[in-house]
Design a protein around this motif. Structure first.
Motif, short mmCIF file in Angstrom:
data_model
loop_
_atom_site.label_atom_id
_atom_site.label_comp_id
_atom_site.label_asym_id
_atom_site.label_seq_id
_atom_site.Cartn_x
_atom_site.Cartn_y
_atom_site.Cartn_z
N MET A 1 -16.38 -9.35 9.47
CA MET A 1 -16.98 -8.74 8.28
C MET A 1 -15.88 -8.17 7.39
O MET A 1 -15.33 -7.11 7.67
N ALA A 2 -15.54 -8.86 6.32
CA ALA A 2 -14.49 -8.38 5.44
C ALA A 2 -15.10 -7.55 4.31
O ALA A 2 -16.07 -7.97 3.69
N VAL A 3 -14.57 -6.38 4.10
CA VAL A 3 -15.03 -5.54 3.00
C VAL A 3 -13.84 -5.06 2.19
O VAL A 3 -12.70 -5.07 2.67
N THR A 4 -14.10 -4.68 0.96
CA THR A 4 -13.07 -4.10 0.11
C THR A 4 -13.25 -2.58 0.13
O THR A 4 -14.36 -2.09 -0.04
N VAL A 5 -12.16 -1.88 0.36
CA VAL A 5 -12.23 -0.42 0.42
C VAL A 5 -11.45 0.15 -0.75
O VAL A 5 -10.26 -0.12 -0.91
N SER A 6 -12.13 0.94 -1.57
CA SER A 6 -11.51 1.59 -2.72
C SER A 6 -10.93 2.93 -2.27
O SER A 6 -11.63 3.77 -1.70
N ILE A 7 -9.63 3.11 -2.54
CA ILE A 7 -8.88 4.26 -2.02
C ILE A 7 -8.61 5.26 -3.16
O ILE A 7 -8.08 4.87 -4.20
N PRO A 8 -8.94 6.54 -2.98
CA PRO A 8 -8.66 7.52 -4.05
C PRO A 8 -7.18 7.87 -4.13
O PRO A 8 -6.44 7.70 -3.15
N THR A 9 -6.76 8.35 -5.29
CA THR A 9 -5.35 8.67 -5.55
C THR A 9 -4.71 9.44 -4.40
O THR A 9 -3.61 9.08 -3.93
N LEU A 11 -5.18 9.57 -1.32
CA LEU A 11 -4.96 8.87 -0.05
C LEU A 11 -4.09 7.63 -0.19
O LEU A 11 -3.84 6.92 0.79
N ARG A 12 -3.61 7.36 -1.40
CA ARG A 12 -2.83 6.13 -1.60
C ARG A 12 -1.45 6.20 -0.98
O ARG A 12 -0.78 5.18 -0.87
N THR A 13 -1.03 7.38 -0.57
CA THR A 13 0.23 7.47 0.17
C THR A 13 0.12 6.69 1.48
O THR A 13 1.12 6.24 2.02
N HIS A 14 -1.13 6.52 1.96
CA HIS A 14 -1.33 5.79 3.22
C HIS A 14 -1.44 4.28 3.01
O HIS A 14 -1.46 3.52 3.96
N THR A 15 -1.58 3.86 1.75
CA THR A 15 -1.78 2.42 1.48
C THR A 15 -0.68 1.87 0.57
O THR A 15 -0.90 0.92 -0.16
N ALA A 16 0.49 2.49 0.62
CA ALA A 16 1.63 2.06 -0.20
C ALA A 16 1.24 1.99 -1.68
O ALA A 16 1.69 1.10 -2.41
N GLY A 17 0.38 2.92 -2.10
CA GLY A 17 0.02 3.00 -3.52
C GLY A 17 -1.13 2.08 -3.92
O GLY A 17 -1.57 2.13 -5.07
N VAL A 81 -16.67 -0.60 -0.01
CA VAL A 81 -16.71 0.77 0.51
C VAL A 81 -15.82 1.62 -0.40
O VAL A 81 -14.65 1.29 -0.61
N THR A 82 -16.40 2.66 -0.97
CA THR A 82 -15.64 3.52 -1.89
C THR A 82 -15.46 4.90 -1.26
O THR A 82 -16.43 5.51 -0.81
N ILE A 83 -14.23 5.36 -1.23
CA ILE A 83 -13.92 6.69 -0.72
C ILE A 83 -13.58 7.57 -1.93
O ILE A 83 -12.73 7.20 -2.74
N LEU A 84 -14.27 8.70 -2.06
CA LEU A 84 -13.97 9.64 -3.15
C LEU A 84 -13.93 11.05 -2.61
O LEU A 84 -14.84 11.47 -1.88
N PRO A 85 -12.94 11.82 -2.97
CA PRO A 85 -12.97 13.24 -2.61
C PRO A 85 -14.10 13.93 -3.37
O PRO A 85 -14.33 13.62 -4.54
#
Lengths: 91, 151
Positions: A1-9, A11-17, A81-85
């Motif tokens: 199951m492949a999904v796209t995860v939207s990363i908030p600003t 947390l982008r230190t964990h995803t190389a930006g 999947v969207t992650i938002l603070p």
């Protein structure tokens, strides 16, 4: 199951930006485990004592998972999947 | 330093007065990388409380999707304190998660005058910053007689 995860600003230190990354899983919990495997450190920012952190909102497509089973909310192939603070505070 | 147009300051203060004694909240979006607040977006305080504010979760998702589609970021995140000074509370700091945003606080505790201050909140650390109110961004920083206004 492949999904796209939207990363908030914040947390982008964990995803190389990267603003969004691919992940897999059939529930939100599995997606978070898969994220952690590839982007170490994310899980502890999202989950606390077995539940979603109160400072974070997670959505599957348009639905806040708090109203759809929390970490056990189902995720389908192609979902976003969207992650938002949370934006909150008080005197 | 927060450089911000006067009409946007007036809009924030008007929103804070309108919702008093409940806390008012919102965002001023601007182009990514510009650090320039442009699009005023008042939000509903889902908590409808004099001591707490929270963007409703569906509103939050729509707001961030809309900003992403326009290549915008939340340059300013504002809210009001209705009985206390315009300084971030412990709760404000614990929730603050936009390290690039200017956190603006408006205090409406005095009926006739408002307190208006801006902060950076990064990793739980609060740093107050000066505010320059301008009539237009086009003429900001143009010369020695361009004296910063204070509110």
């Amino acid at each position: 199951m492949a999904v796209t995860v939207s990363i908030p600003t914040i947390l982008r230190t964990h995803t190389a930006g990267e603003k969004s990354v691919e992940a897999s899983g059939s529930t939100v919990a599995e997606v978070i485990e898969n994220l952690e495997a590839n982007h170490g450190g994310l899980k502890s920012r999202l989950v606390k004592e077995g539940a979603l952190h109160r400072f974070v909102n997670v959505y599957v497509n348009d639905e806040d998972v708090r109203f759809a089973g929390g970490l056990e909310a189902a995720v389908k192939d192609g979902d976003t999947v969207t992650i938002l603070p949370a934006v909150a505070g008080g005197a | 330093m927060l450089v911000i147009r006067r009409d946007l300051v007036d809009a924030m203060v008007a929103h804070a007065r309108r919702d008093h004694p409940d806390e008012a909240c919102g965002v001023i979006a601007g182009p990514e990388g510009s650090d320039q607040p442009e699009r005023f977006i008042p939000m509903v305080n889902a908590a409808r409380s004099p001591t707490f504010y929270e963007f409703e979760s569906g509103d939050l998702l729509r707001l961030y999707r809309d900003m992403a589609a326009r290549d915008e970021v939340p340059v300013v995140v504002y809210h009001s304190h209705t009985a206390t000074e315009a300084y971030p509370s412990r709760t404000d700091v614990s929730y603050a998660s936009e390290p690039d945003a200017h956190y603006v606080l408006v205090s409406t505790r005095e009926p006739d005058e408002h307190e208006f201050r801006s902060y950076r909140i990064v990793d739980g650390e609060v740093t107050e910053e000066p505010i320059e109110v301008v009539e237009s961004y086009m003429f900001a920083h143009t010369g020695a007689d361009d004296v910063p206004d204070t509110v």
